[in-house]
Design an enzyme around this catalytic site. Structure first.
Site, short mmCIF file in Angstrom:
data_model
loop_
_atom_site.label_atom_id
_atom_site.label_comp_id
_atom_site.label_asym_id
_atom_site.label_seq_id
_atom_site.Cartn_x
_atom_site.Cartn_y
_atom_site.Cartn_z
N GLU A 198 0.87 -1.17 0.00
CA GLU A 198 0.00 0.00 0.00
C GLU A 198 0.91 1.22 0.00
O GLU A 198 1.75 1.38 0.90
CB GLU A 198 -0.90 0.00 1.23
N CYS B 264 -2.90 7.67 5.15
CA CYS B 264 -2.86 7.37 3.72
C CYS B 264 -4.14 7.80 3.03
O CYS B 264 -4.18 7.89 1.79
CB CYS B 264 -2.61 5.88 3.50
#
Length: 525
Positions: free
Chosen positions: A264, A301
């Protein structure tokens, strides 16, 4: 007690020559703990133990694995205030955040335990033999997911608990039946050691084989590189920068036996604002997004780093409101001086790009390692022409793009890099009238949000936390929620196999009582 040593299986070890300390960003001083980096011998021993443990662990009953996961959660809670204080000292994050993240970590572990006991995640599929079928007989074929083997997990900087030592990658891999070797994040190595001790104690208390878990310290890239290149490692879990994730991906693909890297990475999480949101609730959304941009010093994020709207008085008013809200929020401490440096350099660089204008900036003096949030704006044509403006700035920053019309907005979305999330602010009529824009946004994200903020990722079976590259290295998978377990398993088909020798999930009598696909129909039989 924090020793500064590595866990090689259930043994504390410190054979390496290099050492390092973590940093307290609130106090702006080094912490007292000293950590010894893992040596090549320790890395090889950890992988060797994991390889041997896998032979037994993959066949451990689902109930025993579930007990192991629940016991890890119990042991993490038993660490008490020491874990919370250590987390705060190494991250600069507040105690409330530490307590909340600990709860999320424990919840994840228990969710995977429940998943194991329910059992259907193995996707058992059975097609019975048809020996009398013409013109050719049909074989008996049965398929299910099986674990890959030892997994290397890299702790993340911004979630010292939920995405690190016993976080989602580790919990899902252990649930799948895979041993885990964690490359502990150097910014919170003490937090990592405490959690590692909880995992080791849980393994011993539940009779899980030694080597199912190891925790390695490192302040550089060498230990991580050695892990990824080791032939005993069968997959990698990573949360971090695009640069770091792609370096691991490249190494893993160049091995003699290439392995998957589930990374990720970067995301700017675009937000599309339609006129109704600006005209009817502009002040409300300005407050909401100022809070989302600055939440946790922007170190998520899913931070909303890009806001897109149509030129006009309504957008101009919203920009003014958002700029004001940004300027009155008290700044937060960032995770480390290096992260603050990257944030400051990133915002300065983007603010100097042609056509950009600062519309909100915290102007007062701040304590060391505290970020001064900023919002800038630019026209759609200049955004499209300048790829630099598409880059993620990790921290409390957002860029507002003023599009001249819907066509320009659609074109920007069509050419945007892959993202974790996309948000839409408006009403149902605008969704129906702007199908092409919604479709363009959906094509670029893993999760699309209506009238909300992207920060805050619910841990549940329906969550998708991953998206088209570079948001993640494989958009088919999620790193949050119980579906994350499928990253660490592969399908195996058994053809014409004696029933008594089949895995429990594929036997005729379905002794596990799980949902299976039997001759094309889902059933519990």
């Amino acid at each position: 007690m924090i020793t500064g040593k590595n866990y090689i299986g259930n043994t504390l070890s410190s054979q390496g020559n290099q050492s390092f300390k973590t940093f307290n960003p609130r106090g702006n001083v080094e912490n007292n703990w000293e950590f010894r980096e893992a040596s090549n011998v320790e890395i090889n021993t950890a992988v060797g133990l994991a390889t041997e443990a896998f032979k037994e662990y993959k066949n451990v009953s689902v109930h025993k694995k579930a007990q192991f996961l629940r016991t890890i959660a119990t042991e993490i809670e038993a660490l008490g205030q020491e874990l919370i204080d250590t987390y705060v000292a190494e991250s600069g994050l507040p105690e409330g955040r530490a307590i909340g993240e600990r709860g999320r970590t424990m919840g994840q572990l228990r969710a995977f335990a429940d998943l194991l006991e329910e059992g259907s995640w193995v996707e058992a599929s059975i097609d019975m033999a048809q020996p009398d079928r013409a013109p050719m007989p049909k074989s008996d074929i049965r398929k299910m997911l099986v674990p890959l083997g030892p997994i290397a997990v890299f702790g993340s900087s911004n979630f010292p608990l939920a995405f690190s030592t016993a976080g989602g990658d580790t919990a899902s891999a252990l649930a799948a039946g895979c041993p885990v070797i964690v490359k502990s994040h150097p910014m919170h190595a003490a937090t990592g050691e405490l959690v590692a001790s909880a995992i080791i104690k849980a393994a011993e208390d539940t009779g899980i084989p030694n080597g199912v878990f190891s925790n390695l310290n490192s302040s550089g890239v060498e230990v991580g590189q050695s892990l990824v290149m080791h032939p005993g490692i069968k997959a990698v879990g990573f949360t971090g920068s695009i640069k770091g994730g792609m370096a691991l991906y490249k190494m893993a693909s160049e091995r003699e036996e290439p392995i998957p890297v589930f990374a990720e990475m970067g995301s700017i999480n675009p937000v599309v604002i339609f006129p109704s949101a600006l005209n009817e609730k502009g002040d409300f959304w300005a407050k909401q997004y100022a809070g989302s941009i600055t939440l946790g010093a922007g170190q998520f994020c899913t931070n909303p780093g890009l806001i897109l709207g149509m030129e006009g008085a309504a957008l101009d008013k919203f920009i003014t409101l958002l700029g004001h809200e940004i300027e009155i929020i008290e700044p937060s401490c960032m995770l480390h001086p290096n992260i603050l440096k990257g944030y400051s350099e990133g915002t300065d660089h983007l603010s100097k790009q042609e056509g950009t204008k600062v519309v909100g900036y915290y102007k007062k003096e701040v304590a060391p390692n505290y970020a001064q949030q900023k919002v800038i704006t630019v026209k759609g044509a200049q955004f499209s022409a300048n790829p630099t403006l598409h880059r993620e700035v990790f921290g409390p920053f957002s860029l507002i793009v003023k599009c001249k019309d819907k066509r320009e907005l659609r074109n920007i979305l069509d050419h945007l890099e892959g993202q974790l999330t996309g948000s839409v602010l408006g009403n149902r009529e605008e969704l129906e009238q702007n199908h092409e824009i919604i479709e363009a946004l959906t094509n670029r994200v893993g999760r699309i949000i209506f009238n909300g903020v992207p920060t805050g990722v619910e841990v549940c079976p329906s969550m998708q936390h991953g998206g088209p590259f570079p948001a993640s290295s494989d958009s088919r998978f999620t790193s949050v929620g119980v579906s994350a377990i499928k990253r660490w398993a592969r399908p195996v088909a058994f053809q014409d196999w004696p029933n008594e020798l089949l895995p429990e999930a594929l036997k005729d009598t379905n002794p596990l009582g799980i949902t299976r696909l039997l001759n094309g129909k889902h059933t519990n039989n």
